[in-house]
Design an enzyme around this catalytic site. Structure first.
Site, PDB file in Angstrom:
ATOM      1  N   ASP A 104     -10.730 -31.014  -0.508  1.00 30.76           N
ATOM      2  CA  ASP A 104     -11.683 -29.999  -0.970  1.00 30.76           C
ATOM      3  C   ASP A 104     -10.909 -28.723  -1.339  1.00 30.76           C
ATOM      4  O   ASP A 104     -10.184 -28.182  -0.498  1.00 30.76           O
ATOM      5  CB  ASP A 104     -12.671 -29.726   0.176  1.00 30.76           C
ATOM      6  N   HIS A 106     -12.430 -25.926  -2.732  1.00 36.59           N
ATOM      7  CA  HIS A 106     -13.318 -24.755  -2.821  1.00 36.59           C
ATOM      8  C   HIS A 106     -12.897 -23.721  -1.782  1.00 36.59           C
ATOM      9  O   HIS A 106     -12.873 -24.029  -0.593  1.00 36.59           O
ATOM     10  CB  HIS A 106     -14.767 -25.177  -2.575  1.00 36.59           C
ATOM     11  N   SER A 157     -15.793 -34.115   2.059  1.00 39.62           N
ATOM     12  CA  SER A 157     -14.812 -33.534   2.993  1.00 39.62           C
ATOM     13  C   SER A 157     -15.398 -33.350   4.395  1.00 39.62           C
ATOM     14  O   SER A 157     -14.679 -33.008   5.334  1.00 39.62           O
ATOM     15  CB  SER A 157     -14.240 -32.214   2.454  1.00 39.62           C
TER      16      SER A 157
HETATM   17 CO1  B1M Z   1     -17.340 -27.482  -7.204  1.00 36.28          CO
HETATM   18  N1  B1M Z   1     -18.874 -28.350  -6.433  1.00 36.28           N
HETATM   19  N2  B1M Z   1     -16.504 -29.085  -7.645  1.00 36.28           N
HETATM   20  N3  B1M Z   1     -16.018 -26.315  -8.031  1.00 36.28           N
HETATM   21  N4  B1M Z   1     -18.545 -25.941  -6.987  1.00 36.28           N
HETATM   22  C1  B1M Z   1     -19.904 -27.550  -5.780  1.00 36.28           C
HETATM   23  C2  B1M Z   1     -19.617 -27.366  -4.304  1.00 36.28           C
HETATM   24  C3  B1M Z   1     -21.208 -28.430  -6.063  1.00 36.28           C
HETATM   25  C4  B1M Z   1     -22.330 -28.221  -5.030  1.00 36.28           C
HETATM   26  C5  B1M Z   1     -21.683 -28.165  -7.519  1.00 36.28           C
HETATM   27  C6  B1M Z   1     -22.883 -28.995  -7.887  1.00 36.28           C
HETATM   28  O1  B1M Z   1     -22.741 -30.131  -8.277  1.00 36.28           O
HETATM   29  N5  B1M Z   1     -24.074 -28.441  -7.787  1.00 36.28           N
HETATM   30  C7  B1M Z   1     -20.595 -29.883  -6.036  1.00 36.28           C
HETATM   31  C8  B1M Z   1     -20.509 -30.544  -4.653  1.00 36.28           C
HETATM   32  C9  B1M Z   1     -21.506 -31.642  -4.429  1.00 36.28           C
HETATM   33  C10 B1M Z   1     -21.359 -32.182  -3.046  1.00 36.28           C
HETATM   34  O2  B1M Z   1     -20.375 -32.766  -2.680  1.00 36.28           O
HETATM   35  N6  B1M Z   1     -22.385 -31.962  -2.245  1.00 36.28           N
HETATM   36  C11 B1M Z   1     -19.220 -29.617  -6.613  1.00 36.28           C
HETATM   37  C12 B1M Z   1     -18.413 -30.603  -7.247  1.00 36.28           C
HETATM   38  C13 B1M Z   1     -19.063 -31.953  -7.441  1.00 36.28           C
HETATM   39  C14 B1M Z   1     -17.101 -30.336  -7.673  1.00 36.28           C
HETATM   40  C15 B1M Z   1     -16.116 -31.325  -8.333  1.00 36.28           C
HETATM   41  C16 B1M Z   1     -16.106 -32.745  -7.741  1.00 36.28           C
HETATM   42  C17 B1M Z   1     -16.449 -31.338  -9.839  1.00 36.28           C
HETATM   43  C18 B1M Z   1     -15.646 -32.318 -10.658  1.00 36.28           C
HETATM   44  O3  B1M Z   1     -14.444 -32.259 -10.716  1.00 36.28           O
HETATM   45  N7  B1M Z   1     -16.363 -33.228 -11.264  1.00 36.28           N
HETATM   46  C19 B1M Z   1     -14.762 -30.617  -8.113  1.00 36.28           C
HETATM   47  C20 B1M Z   1     -14.131 -30.983  -6.772  1.00 36.28           C
HETATM   48  C21 B1M Z   1     -12.780 -30.332  -6.581  1.00 36.28           C
HETATM   49  C22 B1M Z   1     -12.275 -30.538  -5.150  1.00 36.28           C
HETATM   50  O4  B1M Z   1     -12.617 -29.772  -4.278  1.00 36.28           O
HETATM   51  N8  B1M Z   1     -11.507 -31.590  -4.940  1.00 36.28           N
HETATM   52  C23 B1M Z   1     -15.210 -29.183  -8.093  1.00 36.28           C
HETATM   53  C24 B1M Z   1     -14.437 -28.123  -8.525  1.00 36.28           C
HETATM   54  C25 B1M Z   1     -14.829 -26.808  -8.529  1.00 36.28           C
HETATM   55  C26 B1M Z   1     -13.987 -25.675  -9.122  1.00 36.28           C
HETATM   56  C27 B1M Z   1     -12.485 -25.854  -8.895  1.00 36.28           C
HETATM   57  C28 B1M Z   1     -14.255 -25.597 -10.601  1.00 36.28           C
HETATM   58  C29 B1M Z   1     -14.646 -24.432  -8.421  1.00 36.28           C
HETATM   59  C30 B1M Z   1     -13.982 -24.011  -7.089  1.00 36.28           C
HETATM   60  C31 B1M Z   1     -12.949 -22.931  -7.263  1.00 36.28           C
HETATM   61  C32 B1M Z   1     -12.547 -22.324  -5.952  1.00 36.28           C
HETATM   62  O5  B1M Z   1     -13.272 -22.317  -4.953  1.00 36.28           O
HETATM   63  N9  B1M Z   1     -11.340 -21.803  -5.964  1.00 36.28           N
HETATM   64  C33 B1M Z   1     -16.036 -24.966  -8.074  1.00 36.28           C
HETATM   65  C34 B1M Z   1     -17.147 -24.146  -7.797  1.00 36.28           C
HETATM   66  C35 B1M Z   1     -16.983 -22.670  -8.066  1.00 36.28           C
HETATM   67  C36 B1M Z   1     -18.355 -24.659  -7.277  1.00 36.28           C
HETATM   68  C37 B1M Z   1     -19.676 -23.914  -7.014  1.00 36.28           C
HETATM   69  C38 B1M Z   1     -20.346 -23.697  -8.358  1.00 36.28           C
HETATM   70  C39 B1M Z   1     -19.612 -22.573  -6.300  1.00 36.28           C
HETATM   71  C40 B1M Z   1     -18.888 -22.550  -4.932  1.00 36.28           C
HETATM   72  C41 B1M Z   1     -18.685 -21.128  -4.522  1.00 36.28           C
HETATM   73  O6  B1M Z   1     -17.607 -20.581  -4.625  1.00 36.28           O
HETATM   74  N10 B1M Z   1     -19.781 -20.434  -4.077  1.00 36.28           N
HETATM   75  C42 B1M Z   1     -20.435 -24.959  -6.101  1.00 36.28           C
HETATM   76  C43 B1M Z   1     -21.951 -24.911  -6.255  1.00 36.28           C
HETATM   77  C44 B1M Z   1     -22.624 -24.310  -5.038  1.00 36.28           C
HETATM   78  O7  B1M Z   1     -22.014 -24.030  -4.034  1.00 36.28           O
HETATM   79  N11 B1M Z   1     -23.914 -24.175  -5.121  1.00 36.28           N
HETATM   80  C45 B1M Z   1     -19.712 -26.217  -6.400  1.00 36.28           C
HETATM   81  C46 B1M Z   1     -19.747 -19.025  -3.703  1.00 36.28           C
HETATM   82  C47 B1M Z   1     -19.306 -18.890  -2.245  1.00 36.28           C
HETATM   83  C48 B1M Z   1     -19.368 -17.423  -1.832  1.00 36.28           C
HETATM   84  O8  B1M Z   1     -20.231 -19.626  -1.468  1.00 36.28           O
HETATM   85  O9  B1M Z   1     -18.494 -21.367  -0.794  1.00 36.28           O
HETATM   86  O10 B1M Z   1     -20.967 -21.741  -0.314  1.00 36.28           O
HETATM   87  P1  B1M Z   1     -19.809 -20.816  -0.466  1.00 36.28           P
HETATM   88  O11 B1M Z   1     -19.619 -20.039   0.912  1.00 36.28           O
HETATM   89  C49 B1M Z   1     -20.743 -19.433   1.542  1.00 36.28           C
HETATM   90  C50 B1M Z   1     -21.324 -20.287   2.678  1.00 36.28           C
HETATM   91  O12 B1M Z   1     -21.276 -21.664   2.416  1.00 36.28           O
HETATM   92  C51 B1M Z   1     -20.568 -19.813   3.886  1.00 36.28           C
HETATM   93  O13 B1M Z   1     -20.171 -18.463   3.588  1.00 36.28           O
HETATM   94  C52 B1M Z   1     -20.300 -18.174   2.190  1.00 36.28           C
HETATM   95  C53 B1M Z   1     -21.387 -17.115   1.950  1.00 36.28           C
HETATM   96  O14 B1M Z   1     -21.332 -16.031   2.755  1.00 36.28           O
HETATM   97  N12 B1M Z   1     -19.384 -20.539   4.326  1.00 36.28           N
HETATM   98  C54 B1M Z   1     -19.068 -20.607   5.655  1.00 36.28           C
HETATM   99  C55 B1M Z   1     -18.417 -21.160   3.644  1.00 36.28           C
HETATM  100  N13 B1M Z   1     -17.479 -21.628   4.447  1.00 36.28           N
HETATM  101  C56 B1M Z   1     -17.852 -21.305   5.717  1.00 36.28           C
HETATM  102  C57 B1M Z   1     -17.233 -21.536   6.940  1.00 36.28           C
HETATM  103  C58 B1M Z   1     -17.868 -21.065   8.107  1.00 36.28           C
HETATM  104  C59 B1M Z   1     -19.085 -20.388   8.021  1.00 36.28           C
HETATM  105  C60 B1M Z   1     -19.700 -20.141   6.804  1.00 36.28           C
HETATM  106  O15 B1M Z   1     -17.355 -21.204   9.331  1.00 36.28           O
HETATM  107  C61 B1M Z   1     -16.057 -21.707   9.466  1.00 36.28           C
END
Ligand code: B1M
Length: 234
Positions: A104, A106, A157
């Site tokens: 992963d 992200h 993951s």
């Molecule tokens: Co990807 N991605 N992505 N992506 N991406 C998601 C996660 C996804 C939900 C999009 C979708 O389809 N709707 C989906 C996952 C589906 C699933 O498994 N359930 C997905 C997918 C499928 C993929 C790829 C497989 C796409 C592909 O290649 N076909 C691929 C996988 C790559 C890999 O990891 N091996 C991929 C790639 C990418 C990018 C590289 C383009 C990029 C990541 C860049 C980076 O992070 N450097 C990306 C992005 C940006 C996203 C979305 C759009 C946004 C994530 C983000 O940064 N959010 C995401 C859609 C979504 O999340 N709705 C998506 C903003 C961030 C502030 O929020 O990370 O949720 P978040 O963190 C939050 C909370 O979750 C919490 O705190 C934060 C808020 O205060 N939190 C914690 C997080 N970690 C915590 C730990 C804690 C406590 C709280 O305690 C330890």
């Protein structure tokens, strides 16, 4: 323009993948005195959630997702120093080893969690992305950590979080570390199922969770995880 309108502008800029517009919006929000963590959790994360939905609906593709991610990362870089400024001079609340699980990459949310924990007085050891479970254990042993924080954005993951708890048990180290979990697909139920010590939905809630753990007076593992914030899948 109201703070709400500025946050909406930022959300739009993230979705559009416009670094310039995002920077202007962040500057205006900071000048208006809006909390930098709120700017990330509402303005930036709102844009990320929207682009993620568009991606899921095949309305945008990987390049747009990557562009939005770059903008989100740039916003966090711009905002992180403003979070650190709020840090009090008090002693460390504890050591947290943090990372995103195997397979992963992200890291925007995980980096935000690290930034707010650091700004709140925790010592954070961020292992980055694609981190195998044993690497968390090794680092926790090396720095004598209090908490291991696991972030997962991909459902694929999640099993590695479970593996980490299993490794700690097998190595006789479970009583040394609180394990906390978070990230999009992580739920309170999952946190309980893998016998972790806590779940937080948002970065700010992760701070509250870690504070509660270091103050709880019980050794890990807890009978049931502390849950802060409810998980929704919208
Ligand atoms: Co990807 N991605 N992505 N992506 N991406 C998601 C996660 C996804 C939900 C999009 C979708 O389809 N709707 C989906 C996952 C589906 C699933 O498994 N359930 C997905 C997918 C499928 C993929 C790829 C497989 C796409 C592909 O290649 N076909 C691929 C996988 C790559 C890999 O990891 N091996 C991929 C790639 C990418 C990018 C590289 C383009 C990029 C990541 C860049 C980076 O992070 N450097 C990306 C992005 C940006 C996203 C979305 C759009 C946004 C994530 C983000 O940064 N959010 C995401 C859609 C979504 O999340 N709705 C998506 C903003 C961030 C502030 O929020 O990370 O949720 P978040 O963190 C939050 C909370 O979750 C919490 O705190 C934060 C808020 O205060 N939190 C914690 C997080 N970690 C915590 C730990 C804690 C406590 C709280 O305690 C330890």
């Amino acid at each position: 323009m109201s703070n709400q309108e500025l946050l909406s502008k930022l959300t739009e800029a993230v979705v559009e993948g416009s670094a310039e517009k995002a920077k202007t919006a962040v500057d205006s929000l900071l000048n208006a005195g809006v909390d930098p963590v709120e700017i990330m959790q509402v303005g930036v994360a709102g844009g990320m959630a929207r682009i993620g939905q568009l991606f899921q609906d095949f309305e945008v593709y990987l390049p747009e997702l990557m562009l939005a991610a770059d903008v989100g990362k740039a916003c966090l870089e711009q905002l992180a120093p403003h979070m650190t400024k709020k840090q009090s001079a008090s002693a460390s609340l504890g050591k947290v080893v943090l990372g995103t699980m195997t397979g992963d990459v992200h890291d925007i949310g995980k980096n935000l969690v690290g930034a707010v924990l650091g700004a709140s007085g925790f010592e954070v050891y961020d292992l980055g992305v694609d981190v195998p479970p044993l690497n968390f254990v090794k680092k926790a042993e090396e720095v004598k950590a209090t908490i291991i924080g696991l972030s997962s954005l991909l459902t694929t993951s999640l099993p590695y979080q479970k593996d980490l708890v299993a490794y700690l048990n097998d190595m006789g180290l479970r009583q040394n570390y609180y394990v906390v979990v978070g990230g999009g697909p992580v739920t309170p139920e999952w946190a309980g199922k893998i016998k972790s010590d806590g779940y937080a939905r948002l970065a700010t809630e992760a701070v509250e969770l870690c504070r509660q753990l270091v103050a709880c007076g019980k050794k890990p593992p807890l009978d049931s995880p502390i849950i802060i914030g409810s998980q929704t899948n919208d």
